[in-house]
Design a protein around this motif. Structure first.
Motif, PDB file in Angstrom:
ATOM      1  N   VAL A   1      -5.826   8.147  -1.589  1.00 23.58           N
ATOM      2  CA  VAL A   1      -4.884   7.039  -1.418  1.00 23.58           C
ATOM      3  C   VAL A   1      -4.808   6.522   0.016  1.00 23.58           C
ATOM      4  CG1 VAL A   1      -3.462   7.757  -3.372  1.00 23.58           C
ATOM      5  CG2 VAL A   1      -2.954   8.663  -1.093  1.00 23.58           C
ATOM      6  N   ARG A   2      -5.401   7.267   0.947  1.00 22.62           N
ATOM      7  CA  ARG A   2      -5.405   6.819   2.346  1.00 22.62           C
ATOM      8  C   ARG A   2      -6.652   7.362   3.015  1.00 22.62           C
ATOM      9  NH1 ARG A   2      -3.895   9.575   6.617  1.00 22.62           N
ATOM     10  NH2 ARG A   2      -2.610  11.051   5.422  1.00 22.62           N
TER      11      ARG A   2
ATOM     12  N   THR B   1       2.597   1.951  -3.430  1.00 18.61           N
ATOM     13  CA  THR B   1       1.581   2.395  -4.386  1.00 18.61           C
ATOM     14  C   THR B   1       1.137   3.816  -4.083  1.00 18.61           C
ATOM     15  OG1 THR B   1       0.809   0.106  -4.585  1.00 18.61           O
ATOM     16  CG2 THR B   1      -0.654   1.838  -5.395  1.00 18.61           C
ATOM     17  N   ARG B   2       0.941   4.113  -2.814  1.00 12.97           N
ATOM     18  CA  ARG B   2       0.523   5.463  -2.414  1.00 12.97           C
ATOM     19  C   ARG B   2       1.584   6.495  -2.781  1.00 12.97           C
ATOM     20  NH1 ARG B   2      -0.633   4.225   2.415  1.00 12.97           N
ATOM     21  NH2 ARG B   2       1.332   4.742   3.425  1.00 12.97           N
ATOM     22  N   GLU B   3       2.845   6.208  -2.473  1.00 10.27           N
ATOM     23  CA  GLU B   3       3.915   7.157  -2.791  1.00 10.27           C
ATOM     24  C   GLU B   3       4.061   7.351  -4.300  1.00 10.27           C
ATOM     25  OE1 GLU B   3       7.609   6.420  -0.828  1.00 10.27           O
ATOM     26  OE2 GLU B   3       6.670   6.180   1.153  1.00 10.27           O
TER      27      GLU B   3
ATOM     28  N   ASP C   1      -3.130  16.203   2.896  1.00  8.42           N
ATOM     29  CA  ASP C   1      -2.581  15.199   3.799  1.00  8.42           C
ATOM     30  C   ASP C   1      -3.068  15.508   5.204  1.00  8.42           C
ATOM     31  OD1 ASP C   1      -1.175  13.268   5.130  1.00  8.42           O
ATOM     32  OD2 ASP C   1       0.813  14.002   4.588  1.00  8.42           O
TER      33      ASP C   1
ATOM     34  N   HIS D   1      -8.571   4.457  -4.080  1.00 11.42           N
ATOM     35  CA  HIS D   1      -7.833   3.199  -4.089  1.00 11.42           C
ATOM     36  C   HIS D   1      -7.981   2.602  -2.683  1.00 11.42           C
ATOM     37  CE1 HIS D   1      -5.279   4.127  -7.820  1.00 11.42           C
ATOM     38  NE2 HIS D   1      -6.099   5.155  -7.666  1.00 11.42           N
TER      39      HIS D   1
ATOM     40  N   GLN E   1      -5.922  11.220   2.752  1.00  9.53           N
ATOM     41  CA  GLN E   1      -4.878  11.797   1.901  1.00  9.53           C
ATOM     42  C   GLN E   1      -5.279  11.620   0.449  1.00  9.53           C
ATOM     43  OE1 GLN E   1      -0.916  10.180   2.403  1.00  9.53           O
ATOM     44  NE2 GLN E   1       0.041  12.036   1.640  1.00  9.53           N
ATOM     45  N   TRP E   2      -5.113  12.693  -0.329  1.00 11.19           N
ATOM     46  CA  TRP E   2      -5.420  12.583  -1.751  1.00 11.19           C
ATOM     47  C   TRP E   2      -4.530  13.488  -2.571  1.00 11.19           C
ATOM     48  CZ3 TRP E   2     -10.696  14.584   0.041  1.00 11.19           C
ATOM     49  CH2 TRP E   2     -10.790  15.973  -0.041  1.00 11.19           C
TER      50      TRP E   2
ATOM     51  N   GLU F   1       0.830  -1.207   0.000  1.00 10.67           N
ATOM     52  CA  GLU F   1       0.000   0.000   0.000  1.00 10.67           C
ATOM     53  C   GLU F   1       0.865   1.259   0.000  1.00 10.67           C
ATOM     54  OE1 GLU F   1      -4.233  -0.152   1.766  1.00 10.67           O
ATOM     55  OE2 GLU F   1      -2.909  -0.957   3.319  1.00 10.67           O
TER      56      GLU F   1
END
Length: 279
Positions: A57-58, A20-22, A37, A87, A42-43, A17
């Motif tokens: 992403v989170r 992929t997020r980074e 953030d 995601h 987080q997007w 995860e």
């Protein structure tokens, strides 16, 4: 780098995860996206024409805050007039997040198996097809060929390839950089691509593509293997990726194991569509 055997299944999911997020955040920032953030979300939104890359992403939300967060993301998609996505990985909360995304007008686009491999235990019997040469992308001319090759059928075609190529042009070709790209030429013709993203302490594989006329020759496996070998030479011990259904058996042959599923939810602008679905 931390050896593979030190990772539990739980920690492998975390780095799948995290890489992929980074990766998504780094590309979105290069595109000038809005980077939010917060402790609970987080997007990166607005830097891409692609839903996949305007993304949440989170998320660590509650039943009380989930709908507000979903609506806020839609408002940012609308503000930038772009499609967008969430995601949803195993550690996103709450567990019914996917149901609420669908209620707010998102479409469930399927799952990406999150996979990992010990780079010291790659299948060394992967053969390189006769006539295949795999090269590192080292300059603008190489990247132009890489981009044209990716445009021949990957994802959303030319739109996706051109945007990704432009972002990689911005990131540069430094030997010690986060990104490294590979081009496969078969009998002199460019036929395959992949990219390596070094983030969260592991090596992520992205944009694996072989043009349709060159498939079923072992080219996809060979170019992925070459990128992973490069990562191993750089001291990385874990390789990760999100697999397509077509690539899954290829990655299994290389030695990858599946550890999680990342669910994809996409939102597309609609005229006169409801912003907030009833609960």
């Amino acid at each position: 780098m931390q050896p593979f055997h030190d990772f539990s299944a739980r920690s492998l999911i975390e780095v799948i995860e995290a890489n992929t997020r980074e990766f998504l955040l780094a590309l979105g920032r290069l595109g000038g996206g809005e980077d939010l953030d917060r402790a609970d979300r987080q997007w990166i939104i607005g830097g891409s024409p692609l839903a996949y890359h305007n993304c949440v992403v989170r998320a660590c939300l509650t039943e009380e805050t989930m709908d507000e967060a979903i609506v806020s993301s839609i408002q940012r998609f609308q503000a930038y007039n772009v499609p967008g996505s969430w995601h949803v990985g195993p550690w996103m909360r709450p567990e019914n997040l996917g149901e609420r995304l669908v209620a707010h007008g998102f479409t469930h686009e399927g799952n990406e198996p999150g996979m990992a491999v010990d780079l010291l235990r790659l299948n060394a019997h992967i053969s390189t097809p006769q006539g295949l040469v795999i090269e590192r992308v080292r300059n603008e001319q190489d990247l132009e060929v890489w981009t044209r090759t990716l445009a021949m059928g990957f994802g959303e075609g030319e739109i996706e390839a051109n945007w990704v190529g432009a972002m990689y042009h911005k990131s540069g070709f430094a030997e010690d950089g986060l990104w490294h790209h590979y081009l496969g030429r078969w009998n002199g013709e460019p036929v395959a691509t992949t990219s390596l993203f070094l983030g969260a302490g592991v090596a992520g594989i992205y944009f694996v593509f072989t043009i349709p006329t060159a498939r079923r020759q072992g080219i996809g496996a060979a170019i992925t293997f070459a990128a992973l070998q490069d990562a191993s030479r750089r001291g990385y011990r874990v390789g990760i990726l999100g697999s397509s259904s077509m690539g899954y058996p290829v990655y299994r042959r290389l030695g990858f194991q599946e550890y999680c599923q990342i669910e994809m939810y996409e939102w597309t602008p609609r005229e006169n569509g409801p912003l907030f679905a009833s609960q």
